[in-house]
Design a protein around this motif. Structure first.
Motif, PDB file in Angstrom:
ATOM      1  N   LEU A  26       0.821  -1.215   0.000  1.00 48.09           N
ATOM      2  CA  LEU A  26       0.000   0.000   0.000  1.00 48.09           C
ATOM      3  C   LEU A  26       0.854   1.264   0.000  1.00 48.09           C
ATOM      4  CD1 LEU A  26      -2.740  -1.121   2.555  1.00 48.09           C
ATOM      5  CD2 LEU A  26      -3.050  -0.783   0.098  1.00 48.09           C
ATOM      6  N   ASN A  41      -2.146  -6.878  -4.832  1.00 46.81           N
ATOM      7  CA  ASN A  41      -2.972  -5.895  -5.549  1.00 46.81           C
ATOM      8  C   ASN A  41      -4.201  -6.549  -6.165  1.00 46.81           C
ATOM      9  OD1 ASN A  41      -1.626  -3.452  -5.073  1.00 46.81           O
ATOM     10  ND2 ASN A  41      -0.103  -3.887  -6.658  1.00 46.81           N
ATOM     11  N   ILE A  44      -6.654  -6.906  -3.390  1.00 47.29           N
ATOM     12  CA  ILE A  44      -7.205  -5.589  -3.061  1.00 47.29           C
ATOM     13  C   ILE A  44      -8.327  -5.227  -4.033  1.00 47.29           C
ATOM     14  CG2 ILE A  44      -6.690  -3.100  -3.119  1.00 47.29           C
ATOM     15  CD1 ILE A  44      -3.925  -3.807  -1.932  1.00 47.29           C
ATOM     16  N   TYR A  51      -7.732   2.329  -0.113  1.00 45.71           N
ATOM     17  CA  TYR A  51      -6.693   2.805   0.800  1.00 45.71           C
ATOM     18  C   TYR A  51      -6.838   4.307   1.008  1.00 45.71           C
ATOM     19  CZ  TYR A  51      -1.927   3.584   2.616  1.00 45.71           C
ATOM     20  OH  TYR A  51      -0.839   3.930   3.367  1.00 45.71           O
ATOM     21  N   ARG A  53      -5.132   7.107   1.931  1.00 46.17           N
ATOM     22  CA  ARG A  53      -3.754   7.537   2.153  1.00 46.17           C
ATOM     23  C   ARG A  53      -3.682   8.740   3.092  1.00 46.17           C
ATOM     24  NH1 ARG A  53       0.716   6.038  -0.216  1.00 46.17           N
ATOM     25  NH2 ARG A  53      -0.464   4.902  -1.792  1.00 46.17           N
TER      26      ARG A  53
END
Length: 349
Positions: A26, A41, A44, A51, A53
């Motif tokens: 990530l 990935n 995900i 995510y 961030r």
């Protein structure tokens, strides 16, 4: 599974990796191999994880805690337990606690535990690098501003502080002592040839052999795991040489204890039939039978110095990396006391 409930732990479980590895993916870390990155990935995307961030960055900015990470390559070696005790003496008095982990010489495991420690907001890291560690493995730590002190082993090109013992001088003194007792065929036992500590101690051994008028011979340099089992394996190989050694300097005390075990398996008594010198001076060296002659580096003292160096960097902010070499001394005990008549008897066996 609903999108809102998907967590990093869910991804880790589905991808068959650790939570720390998912976090590295990530973060876009270069420490994850491409195959693992692609698998994580894919999970995900499949689970629909998003995510955040911004939230992650906010957590990281407030996550610095009073935690010092300490990562060692072999916690089965009592040297590192004593080192950790020394670290704890200093960091505890400074209001920190230590987070201790063992890599077992695995660079992959080392990456995972360091990533996990970063998630816990460590303020600094004391690291005895796993075999094969490269400067790139420490790059993200340096870039994030987390102070690092490498102990025992240096990493070429890494822009971090280091604390190592005076390996060359120590081994030089050990060989000089054995040569002074009349030994001519002195073996160098234990250690991985691709580590800096092996190279430095071997250089000290060879320098001393030449200085004492002896000829360093390749067959007397026997590498093995730097452990008790490695010591047993090394002395087994030494004892089948056409011209057996009568004494040995060992990479560390763990190897030396294994050498003593191996000698006894062949009904040879350390200190009487064969001289043995270790390197470290762990607590067990004093109480072993016979007591182990060794090069003392003061493991607890080394831990205290490493912690002091790390705290200095933490308090200073962006402190310059320092390279510290700690002094060593020969401690003479019973394991090196081979008598000349015993050496003659060994040569005839």
């Amino acid at each position: 599974m609903s999108r809102e409930r998907v967590t990093v732990i869910d991804i880790a479980h589905a991808a068959g990796v650790s939570k720390s590895t998912v976090s590295l993916v990530l973060q876009g870390s270069p420490l994850v191999n491409e195959g693992t990155r692609a698998r994580v990935n894919a999970v995900i995307r499949e689970l629909g994880y998003v995510y955040n961030r911004g939230a992650a960055n906010l957590r990281q900015s407030h996550s610095k805690s009073k935690i010092i990470g300490i990562v060692v390559n072999d916690l089965t070696n009592s040297f590192f337990a004593e080192l950790a005790v020394g670290v704890d003496m200093v960091v505890q008095s400074a209001g920190y606690v230590q987070f201790l982990s063992n890599t077992g010489e695995s660079v992959d495991r080392q990456r995972e535990v360091i990533a996990s420690m970063r998630e816990h907001g460590i303020s600094g890291l004391i690291l005895s690098p796993a075999r094969g560690t490269e400067a790139a493995d420490l790059k993200t730590l340096v870039a994030s501003g987390i102070p690092v002190v490498n102990v025992v082993r240096q990493v070429a090109g890494a822009k971090v502080s280091s604390l190592v013992s005076d390996n060359r001088t120590g081994m030089h003194e050990a060989v000089r002592h054995l040569a002074g007792l009349g030994h001519g065929r002195i073996a160098f036992l234990g250690g991985f040839p691709d580590t800096a500590v092996f190279a430095d101690r071997l250089a000290g051994y060879r320098d001393a052999m030449v200085a004492m008028g002896l000829v360093p011979q390749d067959d007397l340099v026997i590498s093995s795991a730097p452990s008790r089992a490695g010591g047993v394996a090394a002395i087994e190989r030494a004892l089948v040489l056409n011209e057996r050694p009568t004494a040995a300097v060992c990479l560390n005390d763990a190897v030396a204890f294994g050498v003593c075990d191996g000698l006894r398996a062949h009904r040879l008594e350390p200190g009487s039939d064969f001289a043995v010198i270790g390197f470290d001076d762990v607590i067990e060296a004093q109480t072993a039978v016979p007591a182990l002659t060794t090069i003392s580096v003061d493991p607890q003292g080394m831990g205290r110095r490493a912690a002091q160096l790390l705290l200095k960097q933490i308090n200073a902010g962006n402190a310059e990396a320092e390279a510290v070499v700690s002094s060593v001394r020969l401690v003479v005990r019973q394991s090196c006391g081979a008598a000349s008549d015993k050496r003659e008897r060994l040569a005839l066996l």
